[in-house]
Design an enzyme around this catalytic site. Structure first.
Site, PDB file in Angstrom:
ATOM      1  N   GLU A 115      -4.759   5.413   4.924  1.00  0.00           N
ATOM      2  CA  GLU A 115      -4.903   4.698   3.657  1.00  0.00           C
ATOM      3  C   GLU A 115      -6.195   5.159   2.994  1.00  0.00           C
ATOM      4  OE1 GLU A 115      -5.685   0.459   3.869  1.00  0.00           O
ATOM      5  OE2 GLU A 115      -6.440   0.649   5.913  1.00  0.00           O
TER       6      GLU A 115
ATOM      7  N   ARG B  67      -2.834 -13.749   5.994  1.00  0.00           N
ATOM      8  CA  ARG B  67      -3.579 -12.580   6.497  1.00  0.00           C
ATOM      9  C   ARG B  67      -4.979 -12.988   6.934  1.00  0.00           C
ATOM     10  NH1 ARG B  67      -3.713  -7.450   2.680  1.00  0.00           N
ATOM     11  NH2 ARG B  67      -5.265  -8.693   1.590  1.00  0.00           N
TER      12      ARG B  67
ATOM     13  N   LYS C 209      -8.881  -7.748   7.738  1.00  0.00           N
ATOM     14  CA  LYS C 209      -9.714  -7.518   6.555  1.00  0.00           C
ATOM     15  C   LYS C 209     -11.122  -8.009   6.864  1.00  0.00           C
ATOM     16  CE  LYS C 209      -9.230  -7.619   1.533  1.00  0.00           C
ATOM     17  NZ  LYS C 209      -9.450  -6.190   1.310  1.00  0.00           N
TER      18      LYS C 209
HETATM   19  N1  PLP Z   1      -6.297  -1.250   2.143  1.00  0.00           N
HETATM   20  C1  PLP Z   1      -7.581  -1.602   2.014  1.00  0.00           C
HETATM   21  C2  PLP Z   1      -8.577  -0.916   2.879  1.00  0.00           C
HETATM   22  C3  PLP Z   1      -7.958  -2.593   1.100  1.00  0.00           C
HETATM   23  O1  PLP Z   1      -9.239  -2.951   0.961  1.00  0.00           O
HETATM   24  C4  PLP Z   1      -6.972  -3.207   0.293  1.00  0.00           C
HETATM   25  C5  PLP Z   1      -7.332  -4.269  -0.635  1.00  0.00           C
HETATM   26  O2  PLP Z   1      -7.176  -5.423  -0.359  1.00  0.00           O
HETATM   27  C6  PLP Z   1      -5.650  -2.800   0.457  1.00  0.00           C
HETATM   28  C7  PLP Z   1      -5.349  -1.824   1.377  1.00  0.00           C
HETATM   29  C8  PLP Z   1      -4.572  -3.416  -0.344  1.00  0.00           C
HETATM   30  O3  PLP Z   1      -4.210  -4.691   0.135  1.00  0.00           O
HETATM   31  P1  PLP Z   1      -3.622  -5.770  -0.822  1.00  0.00           P
HETATM   32  O4  PLP Z   1      -2.446  -5.159  -1.494  1.00  0.00           O
HETATM   33  O5  PLP Z   1      -3.214  -6.880   0.068  1.00  0.00           O
HETATM   34  O6  PLP Z   1      -4.682  -6.140  -1.783  1.00  0.00           O
HETATM   35  C1  COI Z   2      -8.834  -5.850  -2.844  1.00  0.00           C
HETATM   36  O1  COI Z   2      -8.052  -5.109  -3.416  1.00  0.00           O
HETATM   37  O2  COI Z   2      -8.748  -7.084  -2.936  1.00  0.00           O
HETATM   38  C2  COI Z   2      -9.897  -5.310  -2.009  1.00  0.00           C
HETATM   39  O3  COI Z   2     -10.354  -6.028  -1.169  1.00  0.00           O
HETATM   40  C3  COI Z   2     -10.336  -3.921  -2.207  1.00  0.00           C
HETATM   41  C4  COI Z   2     -11.803  -3.704  -2.353  1.00  0.00           C
HETATM   42  C5  COI Z   2     -12.376  -4.261  -3.599  1.00  0.00           C
HETATM   43  C6  COI Z   2     -12.577  -4.050  -1.138  1.00  0.00           C
END
Ligand code: PLP
Ligand code: COI
Length: 339
Positions: free
Chosen positions: A220, A81, A184
């Protein structure tokens, strides 16, 4: 374990650990990368990451098992990612192997800070890629820094499996229809600070964003993806080009179908059709699985399962996911990396 911390009561906040990894990209190549005790970055005042937001980051965790070993959950997915994020912002790519090696080095160097099994706490890792060097026009950097630092953390949303209430944002979007919502990048989070501030001030845990084109569908939350459980045993989560492709969400889609016998659906979640969900939650690395007690949308206070108790399906998903992450339940092939 030589470190004495109140492991069970950790929150999600920065803590400076002894070691972090850093590598510089210059003249077309990454250097060898190293661990350092220096927790500060020394960069040009004209770095594109500072002015034009040319940066991206990741979030993943290291888990202590019952046996005392330490393992990572799908770090290859975070590495991949970050490469997509880099591509979107015309940054250089961090090779997958380099990412994995950096993460493992940081965990090993700070191994005493990986919280004990059974405390619910984990070691959160924050890989960060920034464009540096003196560039004044709006263009990509020629030089980059890739760093990974870590800290032990507890729940992101207060109370862990205790339900949280969220509020729908109508005045602010976090991403544009063809913007950077899928990447991200810090800019998405910068856009979420004002609505997040207002939501917190009003007593909510986070904001629910709607699709920026029509404002009719759930996208989200500010720091996690959304899911709902229908009375027909469906696990439903939004499909949108402007949300973060959550690794937790894709893991849950698979576990819901393969292990819980639910029908897993990625599709539209209309904000005026919340009635079809008997449970709802937010999922992500930091959020893990946080039950959503209620969503406030204008005058509508929509309660899902309960504002005080976690629903049975959400709990089963939580047990399955965290069981895998902490090594108590067998993981699908390739999900666990031992350190
Ligand atoms: N959506 C947002 C905006 C986030 O910051 C996160 C955190 O990383 C997620 C979703 C969840 O992603 P992941 O499951 O890859 O941590
Ligand atoms: C994560 O879950 O890793 C995130 O990046 C969410 C938040 C702390 C920005």
């Amino acid at each position: 374990m030589t470190i004495d911390l109140d492991w069970k009561n950790l929150d999600f906040s920065y803590r400076k650990l002894p070691y972090r990894y850093i590598s510089h990209y210059k003249d077309g190549a990454w250097d060898a990368g190293k661990l350092t005790e220096d927790a500060t970055l020394h960069i040009s005042e004209a770095s594109p990451s500072l002015h034009y937001g040319q940066q991206g980051f990741e979030g993943l965790k290291a888990y202590r098992t019952k046996e005392g070993n330490v393992q990572l959950f799908r770090p290859d997915q975070n590495a991949a990612r970050l490469q997509k994020t880099a591509e979107r912002l015309r940054m250089v790519s961090v090779p997958i192997e380099m990412f994995l090696d950096a993460v493992k080095q940081v965990v090993k160097a700070n191994i005493d800070y990986v919280p004990p099994y059974g405390t619910g706490a984990t070691l959160y890792l924050r890989p960060l890629l920034i464009g540096v060097g003196g560039i004044m026009g709006v263009q990509p950097a020629n030089e980059y820094i890739f760093t990974v630092f870590a800290m032990p953390v507890g729940s992101y949303f207060k109370g862990g499996l205790k339900p949280s209430n969220f509020i729908v944002s109508h005045d602010f979007d976090r991403a544009a229809p063809c913007g950077t919502g899928q990447a991200k990048v810090g800019g998405n989070y910068a856009a979420s600070l004002m609505p997040g501030y207002k939501a917190h001030a009003a007593g909510y845990s986070d904001v629910v964003y709607l699709d920026p084109a029509t404002h009719t569908k759930i996208e989200e939350a500010g720091a996690a993806n959304f899911f709902g459980i229908t009375k027909n045993d469906e696990f439903v989560t939004p499909l949108s080009p402007s949300i973060l492709p959550s690794i937790t969400k894709y893991s849950l889609l698979q576990l819901a179908e393969e292990r819980l016998g639910l029908k897993a659906i990625e599709g539209d979640v209309f904000i005026d059709q919340l009635d079809k969900f008997v449970e709802a939650g937010a999922c992500g690395t930091a959020a893990v699985i946080t039950p959503i007690g209620a969503i406030d949308n204008g005058a509508d206070h929509h309660v899902f399962y309960s504002e005080t108790e976690v629903g049975p399906v959400t709990r089963r998903l939580y047990d399955e996911l965290t069981g895998i992450q902490f090594g108590v339940i067998d993981a699908p092939k390739g999900w666990i990396y031992t350190v």
